[in-house]
Design a protein around this motif. Structure first.
Motif, PDB file in Angstrom:
ATOM      1  N   ILE A  10      97.874  94.927  27.617  1.00 34.02           N
ATOM      2  CA  ILE A  10      96.719  94.086  27.296  1.00 34.02           C
ATOM      3  C   ILE A  10      95.951  93.581  28.513  1.00 34.02           C
ATOM      4  O   ILE A  10      94.813  93.113  28.368  1.00 34.02           O
ATOM      5  CB  ILE A  10      97.141  92.862  26.451  1.00 34.02           C
ATOM      6  N   GLU A  11      96.506  93.665  29.726  1.00 35.21           N
ATOM      7  CA  GLU A  11      95.876  92.993  30.865  1.00 35.21           C
ATOM      8  C   GLU A  11      94.497  93.563  31.220  1.00 35.21           C
ATOM      9  O   GLU A  11      93.668  92.862  31.823  1.00 35.21           O
ATOM     10  CB  GLU A  11      96.794  93.035  32.092  1.00 35.21           C
ATOM     11  N   HIS A  12      94.229  94.816  30.823  1.00 39.37           N
ATOM     12  CA  HIS A  12      92.904  95.377  31.088  1.00 39.37           C
ATOM     13  C   HIS A  12      91.807  94.607  30.359  1.00 39.37           C
ATOM     14  O   HIS A  12      90.656  94.605  30.789  1.00 39.37           O
ATOM     15  CB  HIS A  12      92.859  96.859  30.671  1.00 39.37           C
ATOM     16  N   ARG A  13      92.163  93.921  29.252  1.00 35.69           N
ATOM     17  CA  ARG A  13      91.158  93.165  28.508  1.00 35.69           C
ATOM     18  C   ARG A  13      90.620  92.001  29.333  1.00 35.69           C
ATOM     19  O   ARG A  13      89.475  91.587  29.156  1.00 35.69           O
ATOM     20  CB  ARG A  13      91.742  92.642  27.191  1.00 35.69           C
ATOM     21  N   MET A  14      91.426  91.480  30.236  1.00 30.45           N
ATOM     22  CA  MET A  14      90.993  90.391  31.105  1.00 30.45           C
ATOM     23  C   MET A  14      90.360  90.910  32.391  1.00 30.45           C
ATOM     24  O   MET A  14      89.333  90.405  32.836  1.00 30.45           O
ATOM     25  CB  MET A  14      92.179  89.486  31.445  1.00 30.45           C
ATOM     26  N   HIS A  15      90.961  91.946  32.980  1.00 30.94           N
ATOM     27  CA  HIS A  15      90.543  92.409  34.301  1.00 30.94           C
ATOM     28  C   HIS A  15      89.462  93.485  34.271  1.00 30.94           C
ATOM     29  O   HIS A  15      88.719  93.638  35.247  1.00 30.94           O
ATOM     30  CB  HIS A  15      91.757  92.956  35.067  1.00 30.94           C
TER      31      HIS A  15
END
Length: 340
Positions: free
Chosen positions: A195-200
């Motif tokens: 999920i971290e791509h949704r923030m970065h």
């Protein structure tokens, strides 16, 4: 990262990391850029019957991103959040300017940042056409330019009672990532990677925005939280709304969390950069076609209601039950850039 022994001057920095890439992009772009980097101002020449759409966003280290953030991803996100604004108005990207303050001219950092920046600029055919650099706390300010057919840009002020409220993609994962990085919530390394791509590395919904020009009555992108941002449409359109919290699209990762966390992060998490829009009911089939064409889920999450009071009315329902004023107030706290 290692800096060169010989300090880079401002014009050397621009030439090495930004002007060359901008020149290469412009040579492959259409004729809307009449003049790019090199003069006091850039010149844009939109096609006949087109209007210029302009947006500007600033990212400040320690406020909008962590110190030591990946510079390549930072370059991508800095432009992506502006492209998301263009998408919300149904605009096609034309170009952008970059103003950046740097604590020091770090060669390795600049190489990675400029690569990420030009990767996404090329992806969306949006060349760099000007800007400025200076020394100071790391601050990135981008102004993006787009175009839309005259009278076709999607505004926030067009929602009407009876329209349905729609949302692209899913919401809440950026806030879940932030909670994990802040150690507020425990996620495994594998869960965080999902999920971290949704923030970065958010994805601007340019294609969706263009397809919604003749369908959406109002639209905006979700940057500061779904409910807080939706209130901008309600204010500008002078209408109310009912939002079905149980219908908010959430990832499998977020659905593993408690119901309270799911509602809070999906409804008010922020940094999602999805498109929330309203449309008359007769456009349901057309929206379904667009969803399939773009391989992008588009979910109906509520409806616009008439507003009879001095301010907008936003009612929240969960499984058909109306939330109390106290519960609603807790969910209406969107991101405030000046809050401590």
């Amino acid at each position: 990262m290692h800096s060169e022994s010989k300090p880079l001057g401002e014009f050397d920095l621009i030439q090495r990391f930004f002007k060359t890439g901008a020149d290469q992009m412009r040579s492959n772009s259409d004729q809307t850029i009449a003049l790019g980097i090199g003069d006091d101002c850039a010149l844009l020449k939109p096609a006949p019957g087109e209007e210029i759409v302009i947006t500007s966003d600033m990212l400040v280290e320690g406020r909008h991103f962590f110190m030591g953030a990946n510079p390549a991803l930072l370059g991508r996100k800095a432009l992506a959040v502006n492209l998301s604004d263009l998408a919300a108005m149904g605009a096609k990207p034309l170009g952008f300017t970059l103003a950046i303050a740097l604590p020091k001219a770090d060669t390795a950092w600049l190489e990675a940042f400029s690569k990420g920046l030009f990767d996404i600029a090329n992806q969306y055919s949006c060349p760099l056409i000007g800007g400025d650099t200076t020394a100071g706390p790391l601050t990135i300010s981008i102004t993006a330019f787009g175009s839309a057919p005259s009278g076709k840009a999607i505004r926030r002020s067009g929602a009407k009672a009876g329209d349905e409220i729609w949302l692209s993609g899913s919401v809440g994962d950026a806030r879940l990532t932030l909670a994990a990085l802040r150690q507020e919530i425990n996620l495994s390394d594998n869960e965080l990677k999902q999920i971290e791509h949704r923030m970065h590395d958010p994805v601007p919904r340019i294609e969706l925005g263009i397809k919604l020009r003749s369908i959406a009555s109002a639209a905006l992108d979700i940057s500061d939280g779904l409910l807080g941002d939706l209130k901008h449409i309600l204010n500008q359109s002078q209408v109310g709304a009912e939002v079905f919290l149980d219908q908010l699209p959430k990832s499998a990762s977020l659905q593993k969390q408690s119901e309270t966390i799911q509602k809070q992060f999906a409804a008010c998490g922020g940094d999602d950069y999805e498109i929330c829009f309203t449309a008359p009911t007769e456009h349901r089939d057309a929206i379904d076609v667009i969803s399939k064409e773009l391989h992008l889920p588009i979910t109906r999450i509520g409806r616009i209601t008439a507003n009879t009071g001095p301010t907008e009315t936003l009612q929240l329902l969960n499984n058909g039950n109306l939330l109390s004023n106290t519960e609603t107030a807790k969910l209406l706290k969107s991101f405030d850039h000046f809050a401590k």
